[in-house]
Motif scaffolding. Structure first.
Motif, PDB file in Angstrom:
ATOM      1  N   GLN A  39       0.814  -1.217   0.000  1.00 11.05           N
ATOM      2  CA  GLN A  39       0.000   0.000   0.000  1.00 11.05           C
ATOM      3  C   GLN A  39       0.848   1.269   0.000  1.00 11.05           C
ATOM      4  O   GLN A  39       0.466   2.264  -0.615  1.00 11.05           O
ATOM      5  N   PHE A  40       1.992   1.231   0.672  1.00  7.91           N
ATOM      6  CA  PHE A  40       2.806   2.436   0.790  1.00  7.91           C
ATOM      7  C   PHE A  40       4.173   2.302   0.119  1.00  7.91           C
ATOM      8  O   PHE A  40       4.991   3.216   0.195  1.00  7.91           O
ATOM      9  N   GLY A  41       4.401   1.174  -0.558  1.00  8.60           N
ATOM     10  CA  GLY A  41       5.681   0.973  -1.226  1.00  8.60           C
ATOM     11  C   GLY A  41       5.777   1.752  -2.528  1.00  8.60           C
ATOM     12  O   GLY A  41       4.852   2.463  -2.926  1.00  8.60           O
ATOM     13  N   ILE A  42       6.922   1.615  -3.187  1.00  8.10           N
ATOM     14  CA  ILE A  42       7.122   2.285  -4.473  1.00  8.10           C
ATOM     15  C   ILE A  42       5.988   1.910  -5.411  1.00  8.10           C
ATOM     16  O   ILE A  42       5.685   0.729  -5.601  1.00  8.10           O
ATOM     17  N   ARG A  55       6.421  -4.681 -17.093  1.00  2.55           N
ATOM     18  CA  ARG A  55       7.781  -4.311 -17.493  1.00  2.55           C
ATOM     19  C   ARG A  55       8.182  -2.989 -16.848  1.00  2.55           C
ATOM     20  O   ARG A  55       9.289  -2.864 -16.294  1.00  2.55           O
ATOM     21  N   GLN A  56       7.280  -2.011 -16.914  1.00  2.00           N
ATOM     22  CA  GLN A  56       7.594  -0.710 -16.327  1.00  2.00           C
ATOM     23  C   GLN A  56       7.757  -0.810 -14.811  1.00  2.00           C
ATOM     24  O   GLN A  56       8.604  -0.127 -14.224  1.00  2.00           O
ATOM     25  N   ALA A  57       6.955  -1.641 -14.179  1.00  2.00           N
ATOM     26  CA  ALA A  57       7.052  -1.814 -12.726  1.00  2.00           C
ATOM     27  C   ALA A  57       8.398  -2.415 -12.340  1.00  2.00           C
ATOM     28  O   ALA A  57       9.004  -2.010 -11.332  1.00  2.00           O
ATOM     29  N   GLN A  58       8.882  -3.361 -13.138  1.00  2.00           N
ATOM     30  CA  GLN A  58      10.172  -3.983 -12.844  1.00  2.00           C
ATOM     31  C   GLN A  58      11.312  -2.980 -12.960  1.00  2.00           C
ATOM     32  O   GLN A  58      12.270  -3.010 -12.182  1.00  2.00           O
ATOM     33  N   VAL A  59      11.200  -2.072 -13.913  1.00  2.00           N
ATOM     34  CA  VAL A  59      12.258  -1.081 -14.124  1.00  2.00           C
ATOM     35  C   VAL A  59      12.467  -0.229 -12.874  1.00  2.00           C
ATOM     36  O   VAL A  59      13.607   0.081 -12.492  1.00  2.00           O
ATOM     37  N   ILE A  60      11.389   0.171 -12.232  1.00  2.00           N
ATOM     38  CA  ILE A  60      11.512   1.030 -11.042  1.00  2.00           C
ATOM     39  C   ILE A  60      11.373   0.243  -9.748  1.00  2.00           C
ATOM     40  O   ILE A  60      11.322   0.819  -8.668  1.00  2.00           O
ATOM     41  N   GLN A  61      11.288  -1.081  -9.860  1.00  2.00           N
ATOM     42  CA  GLN A  61      11.134  -1.965  -8.700  1.00  2.00           C
ATOM     43  C   GLN A  61       9.906  -1.590  -7.874  1.00  2.00           C
ATOM     44  O   GLN A  61       9.946  -1.553  -6.634  1.00  2.00           O
ATOM     45  N   ALA A  62       8.824  -1.321  -8.569  1.00  2.00           N
ATOM     46  CA  ALA A  62       7.575  -0.953  -7.902  1.00  2.00           C
ATOM     47  C   ALA A  62       6.990  -2.142  -7.153  1.00  2.00           C
ATOM     48  O   ALA A  62       7.032  -3.279  -7.629  1.00  2.00           O
ATOM     49  N   LYS A  63       6.416  -1.855  -6.004  1.00  2.00           N
ATOM     50  CA  LYS A  63       5.722  -2.878  -5.223  1.00  2.00           C
ATOM     51  C   LYS A  63       4.244  -2.953  -5.573  1.00  2.00           C
ATOM     52  O   LYS A  63       3.584  -3.936  -5.254  1.00  2.00           O
ATOM     53  N   VAL A  64       3.716  -1.904  -6.201  1.00  2.00           N
ATOM     54  CA  VAL A  64       2.296  -1.861  -6.532  1.00  2.00           C
ATOM     55  C   VAL A  64       2.114  -1.059  -7.815  1.00  2.00           C
ATOM     56  O   VAL A  64       2.822  -0.069  -8.050  1.00  2.00           O
TER      57      VAL A  64
END
Length: 229
Positions: free
Chosen positions: A27-30, A58-67
């Motif tokens: 909820q509060f991650g990248i 793919r875009q989420a992996q680039v910025i290491q997004a959690k959500v």
């Protein structure tokens, strides 16, 4: 019980401490805030073998997004190719927030509430398993809708069942049970349910935006992410 206006509910929720709906790291991650509007750059990256959902991952992996976050009040054209929207082509405005997280991620109640309705909406493009909670804040009554859940989330439920703030009451569903979507939670606030009991539109005709955006205020009032309006 007191009838609500959008302003009064927003004021109440802004001053209320809500339990996270998802584990805090989600909820509060990248977050990758996704643009699915018709003019988004994402459509230039979609091919026959690479869907918009693939591009979001793919875009989420680039910025290491959690959500991965789908925006409130965004106009989209992704629904019209699904069975659920085959007879409602004008419905393009999304009035919840989507939170893309892994299958089986737990879902928690943000506030004390009771089960208002639940159902398994299995038409392609629909919510899949859905739970609606009813809440009160200082006598003000409103509802929260949770769509695209796992089918086992509906076990042992009954109308009026009490759900405590912070209690896990559901899990995120997989594509084969959640209406055919990548795994995510559709979260929506609803003030007046009207004649609806176990469902409520999450995508509406922009011509009706004044009514629906008032009746369904921004779910970030509950999520409280600082990168969302």
């Amino acid at each position: 019980m007191t009838s609500l206006t959008s302003a009064s509910l927003a004021q109440q929720l802004a001053q209320t401490t809500c339990h996270p709906v998802l584990p805090k790291e989600f909820q509060f991650g990248i977050g990758l805030i996704v643009d699915l509007s018709a003019t988004s750059d994402i459509w230039g990256k979609v091919t026959a073998g690479h869907s918009f959902a693939d591009e979001i991952k793919r875009q989420a992996q680039v910025i290491q997004a959690k959500v991965e976050i789908g925006r409130y009040a965004e106009e989209r054209t992704i629904y019209q190719d699904t069975d659920n929207f085959s007879d409602s082509q004008a419905r393009t405005m999304h009035i919840g927030i989507d939170l893309g997280v892994p299958t089986h991620t737990p879902v928690f109640a943000p506030l004390d509430g009771k089960i208002f309705g639940f159902a398994d909406h299995q038409t392609q493009g629909d919510y899949g398993p859905t739970i609606i909670l009813c809440h009160q804040l200082d006598g003000l009554v409103f509802h929260t809708l949770y769509g695209h859940l796992s089918r086992d989330s509906l076990a042992d439920l009954f109308i009026g069942k009490s759900i405590q703030q912070g209690e896990q009451f559901a899990r995120i569903g997989a594509s084969n049970e959640n209406g055919g979507w990548a795994s995510h939670l559709h979260l929506q606030i609803i003030q007046d349910m009207g004649n609806h009991t176990d469902d409520y539109p999450g995508v509406i005709d922009p011509a009706q935006a004044d009514y629906y955006l008032n009746n369904c205020p921004n779910p970030n009032l509950i999520l409280k992410r600082t990168d969302l309006k």
